[in-house]
Design a protein around this motif. Sequence first.
Motif, PDB file in Angstrom:
ATOM      1  N   GLY A  70      43.128  53.016  67.320  1.00 17.74           N
ATOM      2  CA  GLY A  70      42.940  52.320  68.586  1.00 17.74           C
ATOM      3  C   GLY A  70      42.083  51.077  68.520  1.00 17.74           C
ATOM      4  N   GLN A  71      41.734  50.631  67.328  1.00 13.46           N
ATOM      5  CA  GLN A  71      40.912  49.431  67.156  1.00 13.46           C
ATOM      6  C   GLN A  71      41.824  48.228  66.917  1.00 13.46           C
ATOM      7  OE1 GLN A  71      37.391  49.436  67.282  1.00 13.46           O
ATOM      8  NE2 GLN A  71      37.745  51.514  68.017  1.00 13.46           N
ATOM      9  N   THR A  72      41.442  47.067  67.439  1.00 14.61           N
ATOM     10  CA  THR A  72      42.298  45.890  67.292  1.00 14.61           C
ATOM     11  C   THR A  72      41.554  44.604  66.937  1.00 14.61           C
ATOM     12  OG1 THR A  72      42.177  45.447  69.663  1.00 14.61           O
ATOM     13  CG2 THR A  72      44.051  46.791  68.897  1.00 14.61           C
ATOM     14  N   GLN A  73      40.256  44.685  66.644  1.00 12.48           N
ATOM     15  CA  GLN A  73      39.507  43.465  66.345  1.00 12.48           C
ATOM     16  C   GLN A  73      38.688  43.612  65.061  1.00 12.48           C
ATOM     17  OE1 GLN A  73      39.480  40.353  67.986  1.00 12.48           O
ATOM     18  NE2 GLN A  73      41.343  41.296  68.760  1.00 12.48           N
ATOM     19  N   ILE A  74      39.065  42.842  64.050  1.00  9.59           N
ATOM     20  CA  ILE A  74      38.344  42.838  62.777  1.00  9.59           C
ATOM     21  C   ILE A  74      37.157  41.885  62.879  1.00  9.59           C
ATOM     22  CG2 ILE A  74      38.459  42.251  60.326  1.00  9.59           C
ATOM     23  CD1 ILE A  74      41.497  42.855  60.495  1.00  9.59           C
ATOM     24  N   LYS A  75      35.991  42.386  62.500  1.00 13.52           N
ATOM     25  CA  LYS A  75      34.800  41.528  62.413  1.00 13.52           C
ATOM     26  C   LYS A  75      34.634  41.010  60.991  1.00 13.52           C
ATOM     27  CE  LYS A  75      29.860  41.403  63.317  1.00 13.52           C
ATOM     28  NZ  LYS A  75      28.698  42.127  63.839  1.00 13.52           N
ATOM     29  N   GLU A  76      34.764  41.917  60.023  1.00 15.60           N
ATOM     30  CA  GLU A  76      34.606  41.588  58.602  1.00 15.60           C
ATOM     31  C   GLU A  76      35.640  42.379  57.816  1.00 15.60           C
ATOM     32  OE1 GLU A  76      31.563  39.956  57.243  1.00 15.60           O
ATOM     33  OE2 GLU A  76      30.707  39.676  59.241  1.00 15.60           O
ATOM     34  N   ILE A  77      36.145  41.798  56.737  1.00 21.67           N
ATOM     35  CA  ILE A  77      37.002  42.536  55.820  1.00 21.67           C
ATOM     36  C   ILE A  77      36.592  42.196  54.391  1.00 21.67           C
ATOM     37  CG2 ILE A  77      38.849  40.816  55.979  1.00 21.67           C
ATOM     38  CD1 ILE A  77      40.844  43.191  55.530  1.00 21.67           C
ATOM     39  N   TYR A  78      36.495  43.221  53.578  1.00 19.77           N
ATOM     40  CA  TYR A  78      36.186  43.083  52.158  1.00 19.77           C
ATOM     41  C   TYR A  78      37.458  43.404  51.392  1.00 19.77           C
ATOM     42  CZ  TYR A  78      31.117  42.894  52.942  1.00 19.77           C
ATOM     43  OH  TYR A  78      29.854  42.517  53.327  1.00 19.77           O
ATOM     44  N   VAL A  79      37.846  42.515  50.474  1.00 22.16           N
ATOM     45  CA  VAL A  79      39.032  42.706  49.642  1.00 22.16           C
ATOM     46  C   VAL A  79      38.566  42.659  48.200  1.00 22.16           C
ATOM     47  CG1 VAL A  79      41.303  41.819  49.019  1.00 22.16           C
ATOM     48  CG2 VAL A  79      40.490  41.618  51.386  1.00 22.16           C
ATOM     49  N   MET A  80      38.896  43.709  47.426  1.00 29.07           N
ATOM     50  CA  MET A  80      38.392  43.812  46.066  1.00 29.07           C
ATOM     51  C   MET A  80      39.516  44.023  45.063  1.00 29.07           C
ATOM     52  SD  MET A  80      35.698  46.543  44.410  1.00 29.07           S
ATOM     53  CE  MET A  80      34.423  46.098  45.565  1.00 29.07           C
ATOM     54  N   GLY A  81      39.445  43.251  43.979  1.00 30.05           N
ATOM     55  CA  GLY A  81      40.357  43.414  42.863  1.00 30.05           C
ATOM     56  C   GLY A  81      39.630  43.080  41.572  1.00 30.05           C
ATOM     57  N   GLU A  82      40.253  43.428  40.458  1.00 30.84           N
ATOM     58  CA  GLU A  82      39.644  43.166  39.156  1.00 30.84           C
ATOM     59  C   GLU A  82      40.186  41.878  38.560  1.00 30.84           C
ATOM     60  OE1 GLU A  82      40.135  46.699  36.832  1.00 30.84           O
ATOM     61  OE2 GLU A  82      38.644  47.774  38.003  1.00 30.84           O
ATOM     62  N   GLY A  83      39.599  41.457  37.455  1.00 28.06           N
ATOM     63  CA  GLY A  83      40.031  40.240  36.771  1.00 28.06           C
ATOM     64  C   GLY A  83      39.096  39.092  37.077  1.00 28.06           C
ATOM     65  N   GLU A  84      39.320  37.994  36.394  1.00 28.51           N
ATOM     66  CA  GLU A  84      38.456  36.819  36.531  1.00 28.51           C
ATOM     67  C   GLU A  84      38.732  36.014  37.793  1.00 28.51           C
ATOM     68  OE1 GLU A  84      35.842  36.114  34.474  1.00 28.51           O
ATOM     69  OE2 GLU A  84      36.341  38.066  33.621  1.00 28.51           O
ATOM     70  N   HIS A 108      35.608  38.636  52.867  1.00 23.65           N
ATOM     71  CA  HIS A 108      34.785  38.633  51.658  1.00 23.65           C
ATOM     72  C   HIS A 108      35.672  39.029  50.479  1.00 23.65           C
ATOM     73  CE1 HIS A 108      31.248  38.355  54.244  1.00 23.65           C
ATOM     74  NE2 HIS A 108      31.805  39.307  54.966  1.00 23.65           N
ATOM     75  N   ILE A 109      35.778  38.139  49.508  1.00 21.25           N
ATOM     76  CA  ILE A 109      36.585  38.372  48.317  1.00 21.25           C
ATOM     77  C   ILE A 109      35.648  38.910  47.233  1.00 21.25           C
ATOM     78  CG2 ILE A 109      38.218  37.369  46.685  1.00 21.25           C
ATOM     79  CD1 ILE A 109      38.993  37.211  49.766  1.00 21.25           C
ATOM     80  N   CYS A 110      35.958  40.110  46.750  1.00 20.54           N
ATOM     81  CA  CYS A 110      35.035  40.811  45.845  1.00 20.54           C
ATOM     82  C   CYS A 110      35.680  41.139  44.510  1.00 20.54           C
ATOM     83  CB  CYS A 110      34.601  42.140  46.472  1.00 20.54           C
ATOM     84  SG  CYS A 110      33.944  42.012  48.131  1.00 20.54           S
ATOM     85  N   GLY A 111      34.810  41.284  43.516  1.00 16.07           N
ATOM     86  CA  GLY A 111      35.140  41.910  42.256  1.00 16.07           C
ATOM     87  C   GLY A 111      34.270  43.147  42.169  1.00 16.07           C
ATOM     88  N   PRO A 112      34.484  43.992  41.184  1.00 20.85           N
ATOM     89  CA  PRO A 112      33.683  45.211  41.074  1.00 20.85           C
ATOM     90  C   PRO A 112      32.179  44.955  40.996  1.00 20.85           C
ATOM     91  CG  PRO A 112      35.570  45.331  39.621  1.00 20.85           C
ATOM     92  CD  PRO A 112      35.524  43.929  40.165  1.00 20.85           C
ATOM     93  N   GLU A 113      31.783  43.731  40.607  1.00 15.23           N
ATOM     94  CA  GLU A 113      30.358  43.411  40.468  1.00 15.23           C
ATOM     95  C   GLU A 113      29.723  42.947  41.776  1.00 15.23           C
ATOM     96  OE1 GLU A 113      32.352  39.589  40.582  1.00 15.23           O
ATOM     97  OE2 GLU A 113      32.867  41.442  39.553  1.00 15.23           O
ATOM     98  N   GLY A 114      30.543  42.565  42.756  1.00 11.53           N
ATOM     99  CA  GLY A 114      29.981  42.101  44.018  1.00 11.53           C
ATOM    100  C   GLY A 114      30.884  41.109  44.736  1.00 11.53           C
ATOM    101  N   VAL A 115      30.358  40.540  45.805  1.00 10.71           N
ATOM    102  CA  VAL A 115      31.099  39.535  46.578  1.00 10.71           C
ATOM    103  C   VAL A 115      31.155  38.244  45.775  1.00 10.71           C
ATOM    104  CG1 VAL A 115      31.132  38.162  48.701  1.00 10.71           C
ATOM    105  CG2 VAL A 115      30.459  40.571  48.794  1.00 10.71           C
ATOM    106  N   ARG A 116      32.352  37.707  45.611  1.00  5.99           N
ATOM    107  CA  ARG A 116      32.542  36.468  44.864  1.00  5.99           C
ATOM    108  C   ARG A 116      32.630  35.248  45.773  1.00  5.99           C
ATOM    109  NH1 ARG A 116      37.158  38.447  40.520  1.00  5.99           N
ATOM    110  NH2 ARG A 116      35.754  39.716  39.238  1.00  5.99           N
ATOM    111  N   LYS A 117      33.216  35.420  46.953  1.00  4.15           N
ATOM    112  CA  LYS A 117      33.379  34.304  47.883  1.00  4.15           C
ATOM    113  C   LYS A 117      33.580  34.872  49.280  1.00  4.15           C
ATOM    114  CE  LYS A 117      35.799  29.901  48.311  1.00  4.15           C
ATOM    115  NZ  LYS A 117      34.632  29.057  48.133  1.00  4.15           N
ATOM    116  N   SER A 118      33.019  34.210  50.271  1.00  2.00           N
ATOM    117  CA  SER A 118      33.198  34.590  51.669  1.00  2.00           C
ATOM    118  C   SER A 118      33.781  33.403  52.431  1.00  2.00           C
ATOM    119  CB  SER A 118      31.871  35.014  52.298  1.00  2.00           C
ATOM    120  OG  SER A 118      31.379  36.178  51.672  1.00  2.00           O
ATOM    121  N   LEU A 119      34.781  33.691  53.247  1.00  2.00           N
ATOM    122  CA  LEU A 119      35.483  32.664  54.010  1.00  2.00           C
ATOM    123  C   LEU A 119      35.668  33.125  55.445  1.00  2.00           C
ATOM    124  CD1 LEU A 119      38.386  32.435  51.440  1.00  2.00           C
ATOM    125  CD2 LEU A 119      36.742  30.614  51.779  1.00  2.00           C
TER     126      LEU A 119
END
Length: 135
Positions: A70-84, A108-119
Motif C-alpha cells: 500500500g505504499q506509493t512514495q519512494i524517499k530513498e532507494i539503494y541499488v547494489m551490485g558488484e564489479g568496478e 544511492h548506487i552502491c558496491g559491497p564496500e559502500g555507497v559509490r554515488k548518490s543522485l
Amino acid sequence: MPDAKQSKQLFDLAKNAMSQAYVPYSHFTVGAAILTVSGELYSGCNVENASYPEGTCAEAGAIAAMVRDGQTQIKEIYVMGEGEALVTPCGGCRQRIREFSSTDTMIHICGPEGVRKSLTMDELLPFSFGPENLA
C-alpha cells in the motif's frame, strides 16, 4: 537524507537482498532497498529466468513489495551490485522508480564496500515522463 542508522539499515537490506539473487545464467547479483516517505523499508533482488527477457530486476521486486503493502512514495532507494563500474538502474527501472518518486528522491548506487554515488531522480532521469504528464 536518512540518518546514519537508517542508511546502514538500507545498505544492509540491499546487500542481503543481493545475496539472495537468483542468477544462474549471468551470475550478476543485484539488490535494492527502498525507504518510503512514511518510513517503511522494502527490498528486492534480481531473479533470472531461462527465457532471459522474463527476468525481474531488484528494483522492480522492491517496488512490487512496496506497492503490495500500500505504499506509493519512494524517499530513498539503494541499488547494489558488484564489479568496478557503477551498477545503475536499467532504463525500465529508472522509469519504475520515477513512477513512485519526486524530483528529489535520492538514488544511492552502491558496491559491497559502500555507497559509490548518490543522485536525485532528476539527475538519474532528466526530463522524465511521469504520472503528471497524463493529467
